[in-house]
Design a protein around this motif. Structure first.
Motif, PDB file in Angstrom:
ATOM      1  N   ASN A   6       0.822  -1.203   0.000  1.00  0.00           N
ATOM      2  CA  ASN A   6       0.000   0.000   0.000  1.00  0.00           C
ATOM      3  C   ASN A   6       0.861   1.260   0.000  1.00  0.00           C
ATOM      4  O   ASN A   6       0.724   2.134  -0.860  1.00  0.00           O
ATOM      5  CB  ASN A   6      -0.926  -0.055   1.223  1.00  0.00           C
ATOM      6  CG  ASN A   6      -2.013   0.981   1.181  1.00  0.00           C
ATOM      7  OD1 ASN A   6      -1.748   2.160   1.337  1.00  0.00           O
ATOM      8  ND2 ASN A   6      -3.241   0.548   0.985  1.00  0.00           N
ATOM      9  N   GLU A  27      -0.923  -7.548  -6.116  1.00  0.00           N
ATOM     10  CA  GLU A  27      -0.408  -6.456  -6.933  1.00  0.00           C
ATOM     11  C   GLU A  27      -0.114  -6.937  -8.340  1.00  0.00           C
ATOM     12  O   GLU A  27       0.166  -8.126  -8.570  1.00  0.00           O
ATOM     13  CB  GLU A  27       0.881  -5.890  -6.337  1.00  0.00           C
ATOM     14  CG  GLU A  27       0.696  -5.168  -5.032  1.00  0.00           C
ATOM     15  CD  GLU A  27       2.003  -4.648  -4.463  1.00  0.00           C
ATOM     16  OE1 GLU A  27       1.957  -4.027  -3.408  1.00  0.00           O
ATOM     17  OE2 GLU A  27       3.073  -4.881  -5.073  1.00  0.00           O
ATOM     18  N   VAL A  51      -5.205   0.732  -4.291  1.00  0.00           N
ATOM     19  CA  VAL A  51      -4.376   1.813  -4.819  1.00  0.00           C
ATOM     20  C   VAL A  51      -4.161   1.536  -6.299  1.00  0.00           C
ATOM     21  O   VAL A  51      -3.710   0.451  -6.674  1.00  0.00           O
ATOM     22  CB  VAL A  51      -3.011   1.904  -4.110  1.00  0.00           C
ATOM     23  CG1 VAL A  51      -2.225   3.106  -4.636  1.00  0.00           C
ATOM     24  CG2 VAL A  51      -3.177   2.004  -2.604  1.00  0.00           C
ATOM     25  N   HIS A  76      -2.663  -2.191  -6.519  1.00  0.00           N
ATOM     26  CA  HIS A  76      -2.499  -2.867  -5.226  1.00  0.00           C
ATOM     27  C   HIS A  76      -3.871  -2.982  -4.584  1.00  0.00           C
ATOM     28  O   HIS A  76      -4.666  -2.045  -4.599  1.00  0.00           O
ATOM     29  CB  HIS A  76      -1.580  -2.058  -4.315  1.00  0.00           C
ATOM     30  CG  HIS A  76      -1.638  -2.481  -2.866  1.00  0.00           C
ATOM     31  ND1 HIS A  76      -2.627  -2.029  -2.004  1.00  0.00           N
ATOM     32  CD2 HIS A  76      -0.854  -3.309  -2.148  1.00  0.00           C
ATOM     33  CE1 HIS A  76      -2.432  -2.576  -0.816  1.00  0.00           C
ATOM     34  NE2 HIS A  76      -1.361  -3.351  -0.877  1.00  0.00           N
ATOM     35  N   CYS A  95      -2.618  -9.810  -0.176  1.00  0.00           N
ATOM     36  CA  CYS A  95      -2.132  -8.505  -0.620  1.00  0.00           C
ATOM     37  C   CYS A  95      -1.659  -8.694  -2.061  1.00  0.00           C
ATOM     38  O   CYS A  95      -0.615  -9.294  -2.312  1.00  0.00           O
ATOM     39  CB  CYS A  95      -0.990  -8.033   0.269  1.00  0.00           C
ATOM     40  SG  CYS A  95      -0.323  -6.431  -0.198  1.00  0.00           S
ATOM     41  N   SER A 117      -8.431  -1.756   0.421  1.00  0.00           N
ATOM     42  CA  SER A 117      -7.124  -1.076   0.438  1.00  0.00           C
ATOM     43  C   SER A 117      -6.600  -0.857  -0.975  1.00  0.00           C
ATOM     44  O   SER A 117      -5.424  -1.076  -1.274  1.00  0.00           O
ATOM     45  CB  SER A 117      -6.101  -1.891   1.251  1.00  0.00           C
ATOM     46  OG  SER A 117      -6.498  -1.993   2.594  1.00  0.00           O
ATOM     47  N   HIS A 149      -6.349  -5.641  -1.534  1.00  0.00           N
ATOM     48  CA  HIS A 149      -6.510  -6.815  -0.685  1.00  0.00           C
ATOM     49  C   HIS A 149      -7.771  -7.552  -1.122  1.00  0.00           C
ATOM     50  O   HIS A 149      -8.860  -6.976  -1.157  1.00  0.00           O
ATOM     51  CB  HIS A 149      -6.620  -6.405   0.787  1.00  0.00           C
ATOM     52  CG  HIS A 149      -5.389  -5.727   1.304  1.00  0.00           C
ATOM     53  ND1 HIS A 149      -5.341  -5.103   2.537  1.00  0.00           N
ATOM     54  CD2 HIS A 149      -4.152  -5.571   0.760  1.00  0.00           C
ATOM     55  CE1 HIS A 149      -4.137  -4.610   2.730  1.00  0.00           C
ATOM     56  NE2 HIS A 149      -3.396  -4.877   1.662  1.00  0.00           N
ATOM     57  N   LEU A 168      -5.946   6.385  -4.438  1.00  0.00           N
ATOM     58  CA  LEU A 168      -6.672   5.572  -3.461  1.00  0.00           C
ATOM     59  C   LEU A 168      -8.176   5.681  -3.677  1.00  0.00           C
ATOM     60  O   LEU A 168      -8.705   6.785  -3.825  1.00  0.00           O
ATOM     61  CB  LEU A 168      -6.342   6.000  -2.028  1.00  0.00           C
ATOM     62  CG  LEU A 168      -5.119   5.316  -1.406  1.00  0.00           C
ATOM     63  CD1 LEU A 168      -3.840   5.884  -1.993  1.00  0.00           C
ATOM     64  CD2 LEU A 168      -5.128   5.447   0.095  1.00  0.00           C
TER      65      LEU A 168
END
Length: 607
Positions: A89, A249, A275, A286, A247, A273, A288, A131
């Motif tokens: 993050n 990405e 991004v 990114h 997590c 979360s 979750h 975000l």
């Protein structure tokens, strides 16, 4: 015109900015462990330091390793490298901040106070826009405070960027100190936000260069802790949502990526979360999620997906809570039951799968069941490849930041380069983990990882675990029976002449992992209708005498046959513990659907 009017305003050159950013990056890397320690938001997975260090480290090795005479060109390279290397993050937010700087300063050969303030303001706004749900009391708040102070300083008479930077750094420090008052989770843990602290550390490193010049680049002392380094940080397990445990990405590449549309699509999928950082040609995502492939598939609609990763935050959090326990790592070629990996805290690095021109992460990006469904509809033979060393490096860095050591139980060296990739990553660690060649694949490799996890859970050290696995390695056996060898023939693992012979004779080939870690044909069975039972008899007759066995039975898209095989083995062997799993592409891509696998190992009290 008087002297004051004729003197050009002080400006930041590309050479000075490059050196200052090198100093800032080294400062963050030096603070890595402390940032990991105080990481409690958005989840207490203890990796913020690693993520920021990796993100900025990619810039250090790339754009900052080359001289530049033009600030716009330098910042453009910095932004691209940050997006390509962004992790986590805070890393993604930091990368977007740097992209914003570059967008504002693209045509600037140098930066005066006003241009610097405008670039930082653009970076702050860009970071916030990345975000889906900006949260105050984080790195965003500190970046905004820094930008506000630079704006104010730029309007003053001196016009010296150094003066403005000094006052803006003071504002950023105060904003960092305020983060616990903005977020209850920080106040409860008694820490500042780790990402915000990392940004201030970066600024502190830059300030060292501003104050000390080149000498600061030779004296990169670790920063003073903002909190008592000996204090215990409270990590609450329920803070990691099991439904969003990964997590995740990736990097999205394209010619004209609509970042807002991509962000909206991921918000609609419920990605937490989130991004979305970058520009029109490269975007770092990114988030979750519970299923990483959902995020990857959505991104694939907007461009080419590369650099995929999905870290298990529940396992990461377990590492932060296990300061005396050796970490156990394996790869997904070990068909380890998920229940065992979860119970014993075993980290699993995914192998890569290529199918119809797209790459997937085994188990995380593509479940075994989904692999077989896509494989059945594919005109091309799927391919597997070893994880890159970076995948192992992320895991090793995380566990070694919190645990006393690590043991990797790897896929047999003759069968893959996976073990070599892990060894490459291990050599880069200050405390290299032990990398053990299991000499097996699939069920046999899983049995050794299972035993390693048990020993670690009981408090055994790395040397003791390695010694026990070395003893068990020759006592562990791995067998496989193929229903259809056409995939192996197409893939070149079996000669073409063997295909018609097997089909004509009805022979079911049986393979075994040899003592040297290679896989070879060991025999065959003429038992089409009762093949699982015949395979059980074949294995049981060749198993040495033992008072109790552990088994893992695997099937490639053939659950009914797997159950029959396990039941038959239970009647012929003294089975103490057993698991049935669906084998992944490490076996299925080469042996094809219908393949059955058996791994045998003496039970701990029987060996």
């Amino acid at each position: 015109m008087d002297a004051a009017q004729s003197t050009p305003a002080p400006a930041v050159t590309a050479a000075a900015l490059r050196r200052a950013m090198i100093a800032g990056t080294r400062r963050v890397i030096a603070a890595r462990d402390e940032l990991n320690r105080i990481n409690v938001f958005p989840v207490p997975d203890g990796d913020t330091g690693n993520n920021l260090a990796s993100t900025l480290g990619n810039v250090l090795q790339g754009a900052l390793s080359r001289r530049s005479r033009h600030i716009g060109e330098l910042l453009a390279r910095i932004g691209n490298d940050a997006i390509d290397g962004a992790r986590g993050n805070s890393g993604a937010i930091m990368a977007q901040f740097l992209v914003g700087l570059a967008e504002q300063a693209r045509n600037a050969p140098v930066l005066d106070a006003r241009a610097l303030a405008a670039a930082v303001r653009r970076g702050a706004d860009s970071a916030r826009s990345a975000l889906a749900k900006p949260v105050e009391g984080t790195i965003l708040s500190v970046i905004s405070a820094f930008a506000d102070a630079l704006d104010e300083a730029a309007g003053q008479a001196s016009g010296d960027p150094r003066t403005g930077f000094t006052s803006a750094l003071q504002r950023a420090r105060r904003a960092l100190a305020d983060t616990p008052r903005q977020m209850a989770v920080l106040q409860k843990a008694g820490v500042v936000d780790a990402g915000a602290r990392g940004f201030v550390d970066w600024l502190e490193g830059i300030a060292e260069y501003v104050d000390g010049g080149p000498r600061a680049m030779r004296m990169q002392a670790a920063p003073a802790a903002a909190n008592d380094a000996g204090a215990e940080i409270v990590h609450l397990h329920e803070d990691v949502d099991p439904d969003c445990r990964y997590c995740t990405e990736c990097l999205v590449l394209g010619d004209a990526i609509d970042r807002a549309a991509l962000q909206a699509a991921l918000v609609a999928l419920g990605v937490d979360s989130l991004v979305v950082a970058g520009g029109r040609t490269r975007v770092r995502v990114h988030g979750h999620v519970g299923s990483p492939q959902v995020l990857f598939d959505a991104c694939a609609l907007h461009g080419q997906v590369e650099s995929m990763k999905a870290d298990d935050m529940l396992q990461q959090q377990r590492s932060t809570e296990s300061p005396t326990r050796v970490a156990i790592v394996t790869d997904s070629a070990a068909d380890l039951p998920a229940s065992l990996a979860d119970r014993l805290g075993i980290h699993v690095v995914p192998v890569r799968v290529s199918l119809d021109g797209r790459d997937y992460l085994d188990r995380l990006g593509l479940t075994a069941g989904a692999f077989y469904r896509r494989m059945a509809a594919s005109a091309q033979l799927p391919k597997t490849s070893q994880p890159p060393p970076g995948d192992f490096r992320r895991v090793f860095e995380h566990v070694l930041a919190h645990q006393p050591g690590a043991v990797y139980v790897g896929l047999s060296r003759p069968l893959s380069g996976t073990l070599q990739a892990a060894e490459t990553a291990a050599r880069a660690q200050l405390r290299p983990p032990a990398c053990l060649d299991s000499g097996h694949v699939s069920a046999g490799q899983a049995l050794l990882a299972w035993r390693a996890g048990e020993l670690a859970d009981a408090g055994a050290g790395a040397a003791e675990i390695v010694a026990e696995l070395a003893r068990l390695k020759p006592l562990t056996t791995t067998w496989a029976m193929a229903r259809d060898i056409s995939h192996a023939v197409r893939g070149g693992r079996i000669p073409r002449w063997a295909g018609p012979v097997v089909r004509w004779s009805g022979l079911l080939p049986i393979a075994k992992v040899r003592g040297d870690g290679t896989l070879g044909v060991a025999g065959g069975l003429l038992a089409r209708g009762r093949a699982p039972e015949a395979f059980a008899r074949y294995v049981a007759r060749r198993a040495p005498v033992a008072s109790g066995w552990r088994l893992i039975v695997g099937h490639a898209d053939a659950p009914a046959d797997g159950e029959r095989l396990l039941a038959a083995l239970r009647t012929r062997l003294p089975v103490v513990e057993a698991h049935l799993v669906e084998v992944g592409p490490a076996v299925g891509a080469h042996a094809g659907p219908g393949t059955l696998v058996v791994g045998l190992q003496p039970a701990p009290d029987a060996s």
